[in-house]
Design a protein around this motif. Structure first.
Motif, PDB file in Angstrom:
ATOM      1  N   SER A   1     -83.937   1.843  27.017  1.00  0.00           N
ATOM      2  CA  SER A   1     -83.748   1.008  28.198  1.00  0.00           C
ATOM      3  C   SER A   1     -82.520   1.459  28.978  1.00  0.00           C
ATOM      4  O   SER A   1     -81.483   1.762  28.424  1.00  0.00           O
ATOM      5  N   SER A   2     -82.653   1.522  30.283  1.00  0.00           N
ATOM      6  CA  SER A   2     -81.550   1.914  31.143  1.00  0.00           C
ATOM      7  C   SER A   2     -81.042   0.692  31.900  1.00  0.00           C
ATOM      8  O   SER A   2     -81.786  -0.250  32.145  1.00  0.00           O
ATOM      9  N   ALA A   3     -79.762   0.728  32.257  1.00  0.00           N
ATOM     10  CA  ALA A   3     -79.141  -0.401  32.943  1.00  0.00           C
ATOM     11  C   ALA A   3     -78.317   0.093  34.126  1.00  0.00           C
ATOM     12  O   ALA A   3     -77.570   1.064  34.025  1.00  0.00           O
ATOM     13  N   PHE A   4     -78.462  -0.604  35.245  1.00  0.00           N
ATOM     14  CA  PHE A   4     -77.629  -0.385  36.421  1.00  0.00           C
ATOM     15  C   PHE A   4     -76.656  -1.556  36.469  1.00  0.00           C
ATOM     16  O   PHE A   4     -77.062  -2.709  36.474  1.00  0.00           O
ATOM     17  N   SER A   5     -75.347  -1.268  36.469  1.00  0.00           N
ATOM     18  CA  SER A   5     -74.329  -2.316  36.437  1.00  0.00           C
ATOM     19  C   SER A   5     -73.545  -2.360  37.739  1.00  0.00           C
ATOM     20  O   SER A   5     -73.403  -1.351  38.429  1.00  0.00           O
ATOM     21  N   TYR A   6     -73.024  -3.530  38.048  1.00  0.00           N
ATOM     22  CA  TYR A   6     -72.226  -3.737  39.255  1.00  0.00           C
ATOM     23  C   TYR A   6     -71.095  -4.694  38.941  1.00  0.00           C
ATOM     24  O   TYR A   6     -71.164  -5.502  38.018  1.00  0.00           O
TER      25      TYR A   6
ATOM     26  N   THR B   1     -69.163  -9.274  36.573  1.00  0.00           N
ATOM     27  CA  THR B   1     -69.911  -8.066  36.236  1.00  0.00           C
ATOM     28  C   THR B   1     -71.325  -8.464  35.843  1.00  0.00           C
ATOM     29  O   THR B   1     -71.523  -9.404  35.079  1.00  0.00           O
ATOM     30  N   GLY B   2     -72.289  -7.738  36.361  1.00  0.00           N
ATOM     31  CA  GLY B   2     -73.677  -8.000  36.014  1.00  0.00           C
ATOM     32  C   GLY B   2     -74.430  -6.700  35.857  1.00  0.00           C
ATOM     33  O   GLY B   2     -73.903  -5.614  36.123  1.00  0.00           O
ATOM     34  N   ALA B   3     -75.672  -6.813  35.403  1.00  0.00           N
ATOM     35  CA  ALA B   3     -76.496  -5.624  35.215  1.00  0.00           C
ATOM     36  C   ALA B   3     -77.952  -5.963  35.422  1.00  0.00           C
ATOM     37  O   ALA B   3     -78.374  -7.109  35.280  1.00  0.00           O
TER      38      ALA B   3
ATOM     39  N   ASN C   1     -80.954 -10.613  32.077  1.00  0.00           N
ATOM     40  CA  ASN C   1     -79.931  -9.599  32.274  1.00  0.00           C
ATOM     41  C   ASN C   1     -78.554 -10.198  32.031  1.00  0.00           C
ATOM     42  O   ASN C   1     -78.327 -11.376  32.299  1.00  0.00           O
ATOM     43  N   PRO C   2     -77.615  -9.385  31.564  1.00  0.00           N
ATOM     44  CA  PRO C   2     -76.276  -9.902  31.278  1.00  0.00           C
ATOM     45  C   PRO C   2     -75.459 -10.104  32.545  1.00  0.00           C
ATOM     46  O   PRO C   2     -75.630  -9.406  33.536  1.00  0.00           O
TER      47      PRO C   2
ATOM     48  N   ASN D   1     -74.609 -15.759  31.129  1.00  0.00           N
ATOM     49  CA  ASN D   1     -76.043 -15.938  30.941  1.00  0.00           C
ATOM     50  C   ASN D   1     -76.323 -16.108  29.447  1.00  0.00           C
ATOM     51  O   ASN D   1     -76.510 -15.133  28.726  1.00  0.00           O
ATOM     52  N   ASP D   2     -76.348 -17.352  28.988  1.00  0.00           N
ATOM     53  CA  ASP D   2     -76.593 -17.639  27.573  1.00  0.00           C
ATOM     54  C   ASP D   2     -77.991 -17.238  27.133  1.00  0.00           C
ATOM     55  O   ASP D   2     -78.256 -17.093  25.937  1.00  0.00           O
TER      56      ASP D   2
END
Length: 185
Positions: free
Chosen positions: A101-106, A125-127, A135-136, A166-167
């Motif tokens: 799995s790939s993740a794009f974070s900001y 911070t999110g992804a 998503n976290p 995000n629980d």
């Protein structure tokens, strides 16, 4: 317990900052002056697999043959002396789940240099993780010390605490040690 920890860290930070301001007798040469730019790359140590999915730092982890990596950078603009508004982007891959799995974070936040040498940062911070329903996202609190090596370069070791927002993704907060490398111009 989480709130008590945050209050204690904040109080400790303000106490340390007040002492540092009293002890500061010179400036850092204007690297954090209004109108300057900041480009930063961080290494993040700590956390656990899966929670690194929302990261704008550089990282490589290999456990039991499963390798995860992340690349990222942050940039900022000093809107006032010692106060920068920052954004960051990152991309990573967690090859340990078989599907890779790939993740794009900001990241978006603000960084303030107390006495022009003690950086404290608050950010969100999110992804977006490929093929995940949840998503976290984290509220990040960070503090450290800026070691200016010249007019344009600093090394900033510090501590970071990521509070999960995000629980449904994870209920675990992440505590990290970071070493940042920054260019000021």
């Amino acid at each position: 317990m989480k709130k008590l920890f945050i209050v204690a860290i904040t109080a400790l930070g303000f106490t340390f900052a007040a002492q540092a301001q009293d002890a500061a007798t010179s400036t850092n040469g204007g690297q954090t002056a209004q109108g300057k730019w900041l480009i930063e790359a961080n290494t993040g140590f700590g956390g656990q697999a899966g929670t690194q999915a929302a990261s704008t730092s550089f990282g490589l982890t290999s456990v039991d043959g499963n390798t995860s990596w992340n690349l990222g950078a942050e940039g900022g603009y000093f809107v006032a002396d010692d106060l920068a508004v920052k954004v960051g982007l990152g991309y990573g891959d967690n090859g340990s789940d078989g599907a890779g799995s790939s993740a794009f974070s900001y990241k978006i936040g603000a960084k303030y240099y107390i006495a022009s040498m003690i950086p404290v940062q608050v950010d969100y911070t999110g992804a977006s993780i490929k093929d995940f329903d949840e998503n976290p996202s984290y509220l990040g609190l960070q503090g450290g010390y800026a070691i200016f090596l010249g007019e344009n370069v600093s090394i900033e070791p510090g501590l970071r605490y990521n509070i999960t927002m995000n629980d449904d993704y994870t209920e675990e907060d992440v505590f990290q040690f970071q070493i940042g490398f920054a260019l000021h111009f």
